[in-house]
Design a protein around this motif. Structure first.
Motif, short mmCIF file in Angstrom:
data_model
loop_
_atom_site.label_atom_id
_atom_site.label_comp_id
_atom_site.label_asym_id
_atom_site.label_seq_id
_atom_site.Cartn_x
_atom_site.Cartn_y
_atom_site.Cartn_z
N GLN A 246 0.84 -1.20 0.00
CA GLN A 246 0.00 0.00 0.00
C GLN A 246 0.88 1.26 0.00
O GLN A 246 1.94 1.29 0.62
N THR A 247 0.41 2.27 -0.70
CA THR A 247 1.14 3.54 -0.79
C THR A 247 0.40 4.60 0.03
O THR A 247 -0.68 5.06 -0.35
N TRP A 248 0.98 4.96 1.15
CA TRP A 248 0.40 5.98 2.02
C TRP A 248 0.93 7.35 1.61
O TRP A 248 2.08 7.49 1.20
N VAL A 249 0.09 8.35 1.73
CA VAL A 249 0.43 9.72 1.31
C VAL A 249 0.43 10.63 2.52
O VAL A 249 -0.51 10.58 3.34
N GLY A 250 1.46 11.45 2.66
CA GLY A 250 1.50 12.42 3.75
C GLY A 250 0.45 13.50 3.55
O GLY A 250 0.18 13.94 2.43
N MET A 251 -0.20 13.94 4.64
CA MET A 251 -1.27 14.92 4.56
C MET A 251 -0.69 16.29 4.21
O MET A 251 0.27 16.74 4.83
N ASP A 252 -1.29 16.95 3.20
CA ASP A 252 -0.80 18.25 2.76
C ASP A 252 -1.71 19.39 3.19
O ASP A 252 -1.66 20.48 2.65
N ARG A 253 -2.58 19.11 4.16
CA ARG A 253 -3.47 20.16 4.66
C ARG A 253 -3.62 20.01 6.16
O ARG A 253 -3.46 18.93 6.71
N THR A 254 -3.96 21.13 6.83
CA THR A 254 -4.05 21.09 8.29
C THR A 254 -5.32 20.42 8.78
O THR A 254 -5.36 19.96 9.92
N SER A 255 -6.35 20.38 7.95
CA SER A 255 -7.60 19.74 8.35
C SER A 255 -8.11 18.90 7.20
O SER A 255 -8.66 19.43 6.23
N PRO A 256 -7.93 17.58 7.23
CA PRO A 256 -8.32 16.72 6.11
C PRO A 256 -9.81 16.81 5.81
O PRO A 256 -10.65 16.67 6.70
N ASN A 257 -10.14 17.06 4.55
CA ASN A 257 -11.53 17.14 4.11
C ASN A 257 -11.59 16.65 2.67
O ASN A 257 -11.05 17.27 1.76
N PHE A 258 -12.20 15.49 2.45
CA PHE A 258 -12.28 14.90 1.13
C PHE A 258 -13.65 15.10 0.49
O PHE A 258 -13.94 14.53 -0.56
N GLY A 259 -14.53 15.89 1.15
CA GLY A 259 -15.83 16.22 0.58
C GLY A 259 -16.73 15.00 0.45
O GLY A 259 -16.55 13.97 1.11
N PHE A 260 -17.76 15.12 -0.40
CA PHE A 260 -18.67 14.00 -0.66
C PHE A 260 -17.93 12.93 -1.47
O PHE A 260 -17.40 13.21 -2.54
N THR A 261 -17.88 11.73 -0.97
CA THR A 261 -17.14 10.67 -1.64
C THR A 261 -17.73 9.31 -1.27
O THR A 261 -18.27 9.13 -0.17
N ASP A 262 -17.61 8.36 -2.19
CA ASP A 262 -18.05 6.98 -1.94
C ASP A 262 -16.90 6.10 -1.48
O ASP A 262 -17.10 4.92 -1.19
N LYS A 263 -15.70 6.66 -1.41
CA LYS A 263 -14.54 5.88 -1.01
C LYS A 263 -14.43 5.81 0.52
O LYS A 263 -14.97 6.65 1.24
N ALA A 264 -13.71 4.80 0.98
CA ALA A 264 -13.29 4.77 2.37
C ALA A 264 -11.87 5.33 2.44
O ALA A 264 -11.10 5.24 1.47
N TYR A 265 -11.51 5.91 3.58
CA TYR A 265 -10.17 6.47 3.76
C TYR A 265 -9.56 5.92 5.05
O TYR A 265 -10.24 5.82 6.08
#
Length: 640
Positions: free
Chosen positions: A73-92
């Motif tokens: 798996q490829t994990w990505v470092g967070m590039d924002r102070t407050s994670p917000n992925f909006g409306f999405t059908d994915k799991a995170y």
């Protein structure tokens, strides 16, 4: 332009604060795929984790924790102070590491201040071993939360060393992860302040509803009714969005809670559309505009009905867009009426400008286009609060305008009436009659206020009853039992009837907590309480949690023999219980102490409790899982 500059300045300050926190928490060995946060004696009591997270997308929502943490798996470092992925059908998936650099175990609370996340799962690992696992979200009853709070709060026990935390989120709405790590005391203090602020907002909205309801009852102006419907819809929307209704109003109504937000958004759109059409008098001003606004009201009503049957991920998106459309149309209509000479529309325009800005910011943030912070999260709340206040001023201003027009009309009528004394006298009589009617209405409103105060007293009494319930097991608490015992003791003393007391204690309960954990112990207590509630159903009998793992049953008009039969039956049934805990069945036993007496001047409630407690001690001393009776303090003839 000034508002734009201020927004950029606030955003810059927040980003600078986030960068400072990230720089403080960074330690040697900190990587983008598994950020590390050091915990020392000088660590702040609250840490914003947004900049310290790594995330992984799970498009199919099928990854297990072992698969998510695998080398492929490829994990990505967070590039924002407050994670917000909006409306999405994915799991995170999110992960970070906590390094306890002290020589003692530390307690922390991980808070997710978003009440509307469907499925949240936490995995706490230490030395590659799973220590703690939580499953939370708004699709589970509120009582199952390990911490009873409107937000999702997960306790972490951190022994010295490095701990890996994995968090999975999936939802039919937005995915936001403004995670916070708290020391428990700091969290409780912050929660108290948050509840105080929420109470102030709630109180203000309720006051505006009640105040304008009285005005509506006095004037019968339909605009006040539309205004009240809008404020009430927003009040319920806000309370539901932030989890207060799920925590305190409908904690077991999962289905209703899942659709409440789009329902209240749609009802607010209906009320706002009707208010705009009626207040701005669009029927007389522009028929096409009138029917267009009514069309928005009907469309909102259809969305209100659709909230009960359509998929949440669809209806929440459509409703979020609809409230923007309604805000824009209401704003355009208001400025058009003002430009056309309707002076009463000036406060209306100012009020809808504030709510349009607030709702726009919140909606854009929900689509993940803006970072989450205090101003973004509360933009609609601030805007709507201004709307509520300014609309109240708008209604008052229109009343004053109408009153001025009436006064001018009366002046013209009086000028003409001076030509005939008879007409002048009729006008004076009419005014006197109007004053008498006004006094009568004031008296009626005073009586209605008195009725409202009586209802408030009734509600206070209901709150008092709630204070007598044990929050964990939902049976009576110690205070409730003490009051019931005093009442039944006096009654039995007057009627010369026997009163029996069963005191039961779960055997080896400490070993349950030590082996299975305190959440398992709490689940065991709730399960036993539900079982006892089904057994103790005779009218007048009392069931309560006496304290810790002890429960008490008060049996009215029951001899010692009757009480021993009941205790033995309960003991045998409890020994046969199988309590499901984390996929396994837990078996427990209980010890009983029984006492019975016909209350008299020589016996008291304390005596009866002491006798039962002594008998319980004997049951514990003689091997547990048994029933022992106290030596009667009155004669056998009286007992039988």
């Amino acid at each position: 332009m000034t508002l734009n500059v201020c927004s950029r300045w606030v955003g810059a300050v927040l980003l600078a604060c986030g960068a400072a926190v990230a720089a403080w928490a960074a330690t040697p060995g900190h990587t983008t795929d598994f950020p590390l946060i050091a915990l020392t004696d000088t660590t702040p009591t609250r840490i914003e984790l947004g900049a310290h997270l790594a995330y992984l997308e799970d498009p199919d929502r099928k990854l297990s924790q072992e698969q998510a943490s695998g080398p492929l798996q490829t994990w990505v470092g967070m590039d924002r102070t407050s994670p917000n992925f909006g409306f999405t059908d994915k799991a995170y998936w999110f992960r970070f590491a906590l390094d306890n650099r002290t020589d003692k175990t530390q307690q922390r609370l991980l808070e997710l201040p978003r009440a509307f996340i469907d499925d949240v799962r936490l995995f706490h690992l230490h030395d590659s071993q799973l220590i703690t696992k939580y499953a939370l979200g708004d699709e589970q009853p509120f009582v199952q939360r390990v911490v009873q709070h409107q937000n999702l709060v997960m306790p972490l026990t951190l022994a010295p060393g490095v701990h890996q935390i994995y968090l999975r989120m999936a939802s039919s709405g937005t995915i936001e992860a403004p995670l916070r790590l708290w020391e428990p005391a700091a969290f409780q203090a912050a929660a108290a302040k948050e509840h105080l602020l929420a109470g102030a907002v709630l109180g203000m909205l309720v006051v505006m509803i009640v105040y304008n309801l009285f005005i509506y009852l006095s004037t019968r102006d339909i605009n006040y009714l539309y205004y009240i419907a809008f404020v009430a819809s927003y009040l319920l929307f806000w309370s539901t969005l932030w989890g207060y209704t799920f925590a305190y109003v409908w904690p077991n109504e999962i289905r209703w809670n899942s659709i409440a937000v789009p329902v209240f958004i749609a009802s607010a759109c209906v009320a706002a559309s009707l208010f705009a059409d009626s207040f701005l008098k669009l029927r007389r001003f522009s028929r096409p505009l009138h029917w267009g606004v009514l069309g928005l009201a009907w469309a909102s009503a259809l969305l209100l009905a659709g909230s009960f049957v359509l998929p949440y991920q669809l209806i929440i998106r459509v409703n979020s867009a609809m409230i923007l459309v309604v805000s824009v149309v209401a704003l355009v209509c208001g400025y058009w009426r003002w430009w056309a000479g309707a002076r009463f529309a000036r406060f209306y325009c100012l009020s809808w400008t504030s709510v349009f800005v607030g709702v726009s910011v919140l909606t854009i943030g929900k689509f993940g286009l803006l970072p989450s912070n205090f101003w973004i999260d509360n933009a609609s709340q601030i805007g709507v609060m201004l709307l509520v206040l300014l609309l109240s001023f708008t209604l008052a201003d229109r009343i004053n305008t109408d009153r001025s027009l009436r006064i001018n009309a009366q002046a013209v009528a009086l000028a003409h009436a001076q030509k005939a004394r008879a007409s002048q006298k009729a006008l004076i009589d009419s005014t006197a009659q109007a004053n008498r009617e006004l006094e009568s209405r004031v008296q009626e409103r005073t009586n209605e206020l008195h009725d409202a105060l009586e209802k408030l007293q009734t509600l206070n009494a209901q709150l008092q009853r709630l204070s007598n319930t044990d929050s964990l097991t939902q049976v009576g608490n110690r205070a409730y039992f003490d009051e019931a015992l005093q009442t039944e003791h006096k009654r039995a003393s007057r009627q010369k009837q026997p009163l029996a007391l069963l005191l039961l204690d779960i055997d080896h309960f400490k070993s349950i907590n030590d082996t299975w954990g305190h959440p398992a112990g709490d689940a065991c207590l709730r399960y036993l309480a539900d079982f006892l509630r089904q057994k103790v159903q005779r009218a007048g009998d009392v069931l309560a949690r006496y304290g810790g793992e002890e429960f008490v049953v008060l049996l009215i008009n029951s001899t010692l023999g009757d009480a021993l039969d009941v205790a033995e039956e309960l003991r045998a049934d409890i020994a046969r219980l199988e309590i499901p805990i984390e996929g396994r069945n837990l078996r427990i036993t209980a010890s009983f102490g029984v006492a019975s007496a016909i209350p008299a001047s020589l016996t008291s409630t304390a005596t009866l409790v002491a006798d039962a407690d002594k008998a319980l001690y004997e049951a514990k001393h003689h091997g547990r899982n048994c029933v022992r009776a106290a030596v009667p303090r009155i004669s056998t003839r009286q007992i039988s």
